[in-house]
Design a protein around this motif. Sequence first.
Motif, mmCIF file in Angstrom:
data_model
loop_
_atom_site.group_PDB
_atom_site.id
_atom_site.type_symbol
_atom_site.label_atom_id
_atom_site.label_comp_id
_atom_site.label_asym_id
_atom_site.label_seq_id
_atom_site.Cartn_x
_atom_site.Cartn_y
_atom_site.Cartn_z
ATOM 1 N N TRP A 38 -0.518 -11.618 -1.066
ATOM 2 C CA TRP A 38 -1.297 -11.832 0.168
ATOM 3 C C TRP A 38 -2.582 -11.014 0.087
ATOM 4 N N TYR A 42 -7.444 -8.386 9.057
ATOM 5 C CA TYR A 42 -7.032 -8.264 10.459
ATOM 6 C C TYR A 42 -8.236 -7.774 11.251
ATOM 7 N N ALA A 59 1.289 -15.179 8.035
ATOM 8 C CA ALA A 59 1.563 -13.746 8.292
ATOM 9 C C ALA A 59 1.609 -13.472 9.788
ATOM 10 N N CYS A 70 -0.879 -1.360 8.822
ATOM 11 C CA CYS A 70 -2.174 -1.735 9.415
ATOM 12 C C CYS A 70 -2.474 -0.897 10.652
ATOM 13 N N ILE A 92 5.647 -3.383 8.337
ATOM 14 C CA ILE A 92 5.934 -4.728 8.853
ATOM 15 C C ILE A 92 5.971 -5.680 7.664
ATOM 16 N N CYS A 94 5.740 -8.969 6.665
ATOM 17 C CA CYS A 94 5.401 -10.364 6.976
ATOM 18 C C CYS A 94 6.064 -11.254 5.927
ATOM 19 N N GLU A 101 1.221 -2.029 -0.941
ATOM 20 C CA GLU A 101 0.187 -2.521 -0.009
ATOM 21 C C GLU A 101 -1.040 -1.615 -0.062
ATOM 22 N N ASP A 117 -6.490 -6.214 4.107
ATOM 23 C CA ASP A 117 -5.089 -5.904 3.812
ATOM 24 C C ASP A 117 -4.645 -6.711 2.590
ATOM 25 N N ASP A 119 -1.340 -7.293 -0.257
ATOM 26 C CA ASP A 119 0.073 -7.043 -0.559
ATOM 27 C C ASP A 119 0.413 -7.502 -1.965
#
Length: 152
Positions: A38, A42, A59, A70, A92, A94, A101, A117, A119
Motif C-alpha cells: 500500500w 491521508y 483502506a 498515522c 491499525i 487495514c 510501515e 503512508d 505499508d
Amino acid sequence: MKTILNKQIAAMLEETDMIAALANVSACIFTSYENLNWAGFYFVKNDELILGPFQGKPACTHIPFTNGVCGKCYRDKAVMRIDDVETFPGHIACDAASRSELCVPVIVNGEVIMEIDIDSPFRNRFTEAEEKEMLAAAEDIASAFSRHSWKI
Ligand code: SME
C-alpha cells in the motif's frame, strides 16, 4: 542531490490539481519501491485523518488522531518508521498482511496537513535512506501545496 524518485515526484507536482498530482505521486511510490502492499495519503480534515489518493487494497477511510501509526505521526509531527507493526501499540491493520510501515507528515506553516503512508508485508522493509527520500518528497508536496494554493 535529489534521488531519481524525488525528481519524478517533483515532476508530478507540476500538475496543478491536488488529487490528480497526489494520485500520480502515490503510483510513483508504489511502483518504484519493491515489496509494498500500500502507498498513499491521508488528509487532515475535520479533526481527523481521511483517506486520500492511494495504490493498493481498499483502506480505512477515517482515522482519529488518537489512533494508529498515522495518529501518532500527526500528534508527534514526526516520521514513524515501524520495523514491526505487530509490536506497535494500536497499529491499525487495514490489511492483515502489513508488517512494516513508513508514515511521513507533510507540514505547512507548522501544521500537519496530510501524511504519506506506506505499508509492506515484510518486517524491516524501510531504510533510513527511504525515510529521507520520503521526507524530501513531503517537503516538495508542502511547497506544491502552497505554490498551487491547494485546499483540503
Ligand atoms: N496502519 C495505519 C493505518 C493506515 S493503513 O496502513 C493504509 C495506522 O496504524 O495508522
